[in-house]
Design a protein around this motif. Sequence first.
Motif, PDB file in Angstrom:
ATOM      1  N   ASN A   1       0.831  -1.212   0.000  1.00 31.84           N
ATOM      2  CA  ASN A   1       0.000   0.000   0.000  1.00 31.84           C
ATOM      3  C   ASN A   1       0.861   1.255   0.000  1.00 31.84           C
ATOM      4  O   ASN A   1       0.572   2.218  -0.728  1.00 31.84           O
ATOM      5  CB  ASN A   1      -0.930   0.013   1.214  1.00 31.84           C
ATOM      6  CG  ASN A   1      -2.076  -0.948   1.079  1.00 31.84           C
ATOM      7  OD1 ASN A   1      -2.385  -1.418  -0.006  1.00 31.84           O
ATOM      8  ND2 ASN A   1      -2.712  -1.260   2.185  1.00 31.84           N
ATOM      9  N   ARG A   2       1.899   1.251   0.804  1.00 33.12           N
ATOM     10  CA  ARG A   2       2.798   2.404   0.868  1.00 33.12           C
ATOM     11  C   ARG A   2       3.476   2.631  -0.490  1.00 33.12           C
ATOM     12  O   ARG A   2       3.557   3.754  -0.976  1.00 33.12           O
ATOM     13  CB  ARG A   2       3.839   2.164   1.956  1.00 33.12           C
ATOM     14  CG  ARG A   2       4.805   3.292   2.114  1.00 33.12           C
ATOM     15  CD  ARG A   2       5.762   3.001   3.255  1.00 33.12           C
ATOM     16  NE  ARG A   2       6.696   4.082   3.409  1.00 33.12           N
ATOM     17  CZ  ARG A   2       7.974   3.920   3.641  1.00 33.12           C
ATOM     18  NH1 ARG A   2       8.481   2.732   3.765  1.00 33.12           N
ATOM     19  NH2 ARG A   2       8.765   4.961   3.752  1.00 33.12           N
TER      20      ARG A   2
ATOM     21  N   GLU B   1       2.440   1.643  -3.486  1.00 27.24           N
ATOM     22  CA  GLU B   1       1.457   2.081  -4.482  1.00 27.24           C
ATOM     23  C   GLU B   1       1.118   3.563  -4.316  1.00 27.24           C
ATOM     24  O   GLU B   1       0.995   4.290  -5.304  1.00 27.24           O
ATOM     25  CB  GLU B   1       0.183   1.246  -4.375  1.00 27.24           C
ATOM     26  CG  GLU B   1       0.323  -0.143  -4.932  1.00 27.24           C
ATOM     27  CD  GLU B   1      -0.925  -0.987  -4.709  1.00 27.24           C
ATOM     28  OE1 GLU B   1      -1.902  -0.489  -4.093  1.00 27.24           O
ATOM     29  OE2 GLU B   1      -0.918  -2.144  -5.140  1.00 27.24           O
ATOM     30  N   ARG B   2       0.958   3.999  -3.062  1.00 32.14           N
ATOM     31  CA  ARG B   2       0.668   5.414  -2.811  1.00 32.14           C
ATOM     32  C   ARG B   2       1.796   6.295  -3.319  1.00 32.14           C
ATOM     33  O   ARG B   2       1.573   7.330  -3.955  1.00 32.14           O
ATOM     34  CB  ARG B   2       0.459   5.659  -1.313  1.00 32.14           C
ATOM     35  CG  ARG B   2      -0.957   5.820  -0.896  1.00 32.14           C
ATOM     36  CD  ARG B   2      -1.110   6.360   0.506  1.00 32.14           C
ATOM     37  NE  ARG B   2      -0.303   5.706   1.510  1.00 32.14           N
ATOM     38  CZ  ARG B   2      -0.642   4.595   2.155  1.00 32.14           C
ATOM     39  NH1 ARG B   2      -1.783   4.009   1.870  1.00 32.14           N
ATOM     40  NH2 ARG B   2       0.146   4.084   3.063  1.00 32.14           N
ATOM     41  N   ARG B   3       3.029   5.908  -3.031  1.00 32.33           N
ATOM     42  CA  ARG B   3       4.181   6.709  -3.466  1.00 32.33           C
ATOM     43  C   ARG B   3       4.329   6.719  -4.985  1.00 32.33           C
ATOM     44  O   ARG B   3       4.660   7.743  -5.574  1.00 32.33           O
ATOM     45  CB  ARG B   3       5.464   6.195  -2.809  1.00 32.33           C
ATOM     46  CG  ARG B   3       5.530   6.577  -1.353  1.00 32.33           C
ATOM     47  CD  ARG B   3       6.808   6.083  -0.715  1.00 32.33           C
ATOM     48  NE  ARG B   3       6.852   6.496   0.671  1.00 32.33           N
ATOM     49  CZ  ARG B   3       7.677   7.412   1.146  1.00 32.33           C
ATOM     50  NH1 ARG B   3       8.549   7.986   0.352  1.00 32.33           N
ATOM     51  NH2 ARG B   3       7.651   7.736   2.413  1.00 32.33           N
TER      52      ARG B   3
ATOM     53  N   HIS C   1       1.698   8.974  -6.367  1.00 31.01           N
ATOM     54  CA  HIS C   1       2.092  10.356  -6.063  1.00 31.01           C
ATOM     55  C   HIS C   1       3.184  10.818  -7.030  1.00 31.01           C
ATOM     56  O   HIS C   1       3.107  11.935  -7.562  1.00 31.01           O
ATOM     57  CB  HIS C   1       2.584  10.424  -4.613  1.00 31.01           C
ATOM     58  CG  HIS C   1       2.863  11.801  -4.119  1.00 31.01           C
ATOM     59  ND1 HIS C   1       1.861  12.671  -3.736  1.00 31.01           N
ATOM     60  CD2 HIS C   1       4.028  12.463  -3.935  1.00 31.01           C
ATOM     61  CE1 HIS C   1       2.405  13.800  -3.345  1.00 31.01           C
ATOM     62  NE2 HIS C   1       3.717  13.713  -3.444  1.00 31.01           N
TER      63      HIS C   1
ATOM     64  N   VAL D   1      -4.728  11.711   1.063  1.00 31.07           N
ATOM     65  CA  VAL D   1      -4.772  10.247   0.940  1.00 31.07           C
ATOM     66  C   VAL D   1      -5.594   9.641   2.083  1.00 31.07           C
ATOM     67  O   VAL D   1      -5.426   8.468   2.416  1.00 31.07           O
ATOM     68  CB  VAL D   1      -3.346   9.646   0.900  1.00 31.07           C
ATOM     69  CG1 VAL D   1      -2.635  10.011  -0.388  1.00 31.07           C
ATOM     70  CG2 VAL D   1      -2.535  10.049   2.109  1.00 31.07           C
TER      71      VAL D   1
ATOM     72  N   SER E   1      -7.474   6.522   1.032  1.00 33.78           N
ATOM     73  CA  SER E   1      -6.553   5.400   0.842  1.00 33.78           C
ATOM     74  C   SER E   1      -6.137   4.800   2.183  1.00 33.78           C
ATOM     75  O   SER E   1      -6.096   3.575   2.348  1.00 33.78           O
ATOM     76  CB  SER E   1      -5.315   5.874   0.072  1.00 33.78           C
ATOM     77  OG  SER E   1      -4.335   4.873   0.025  1.00 33.78           O
TER      78      SER E   1
ATOM     79  N   GLN F   1      -6.953   1.096   3.660  1.00 29.19           N
ATOM     80  CA  GLN F   1      -5.875   0.257   4.192  1.00 29.19           C
ATOM     81  C   GLN F   1      -6.226  -0.225   5.602  1.00 29.19           C
ATOM     82  O   GLN F   1      -6.041  -1.399   5.923  1.00 29.19           O
ATOM     83  CB  GLN F   1      -4.574   1.047   4.231  1.00 29.19           C
ATOM     84  CG  GLN F   1      -3.431   0.351   4.929  1.00 29.19           C
ATOM     85  CD  GLN F   1      -2.208   1.236   5.000  1.00 29.19           C
ATOM     86  OE1 GLN F   1      -1.744   1.723   3.987  1.00 29.19           O
ATOM     87  NE2 GLN F   1      -1.693   1.448   6.198  1.00 29.19           N
TER      88      GLN F   1
END
Length: 192
Positions: free
Chosen positions: A47-48, A50-52, A55, A134, A137, A141
């Motif tokens: 998850n981390r 994918e978020r980065r 971004h 986020v 998101s 999570q």
Amino acid sequence: MRIGLPSIEVLLPARPAASLRLWLQSTTIIAVLAGYTVLVVLTLSLNRMERRQAHQQLIDRISTALIQRVRSPDQFTPVVTPMLMPGLAVKLLPTGSEFEPRLQWRADGVILESASPLMLRDGQVRSLMLRQDVTDSIAQQNLSLQLLAAAAGASALLTGLLLRPVMTYGLLQPLEALSQQLSSYRSPSAPP
């Protein structure tokens, strides 16, 4: 318990059947929970990541559009305002203000922000700061983690409940029968 063969004698620790069952049950449940722990850690990492990545892709798209359209810092606001979606904020900072993406927990939500270098068409270098909301998101999570925790608890409970009869009928009773058979055998007499 001693198992004797003509030339070999093995000494096994005496462990009552209930103790063996509890030991196997607890180690099996610990293994199930350890598996879920690994799954939680991997889920958090993915998850981390994918978020980065999302971004960074957003930064790349906005930077490319700004490089093509903005000649000087004065033109930044009129060009960037129509590009912004809800939950996004962009700001032009002085050079040297760059930083990697980081999460900021606030009372109104969770923000992922970063600042990266941006060269304008007139040759000036500035830092482009992007703030992305986020909160949704992170909430998704957290829901996934709660579901994984519930699944881990249910799996541990089910494993504990099912393992007891399996061990009783599939392991302990056959071992007891074997023990009785072995104890009924007499060792051969030693030659004179």
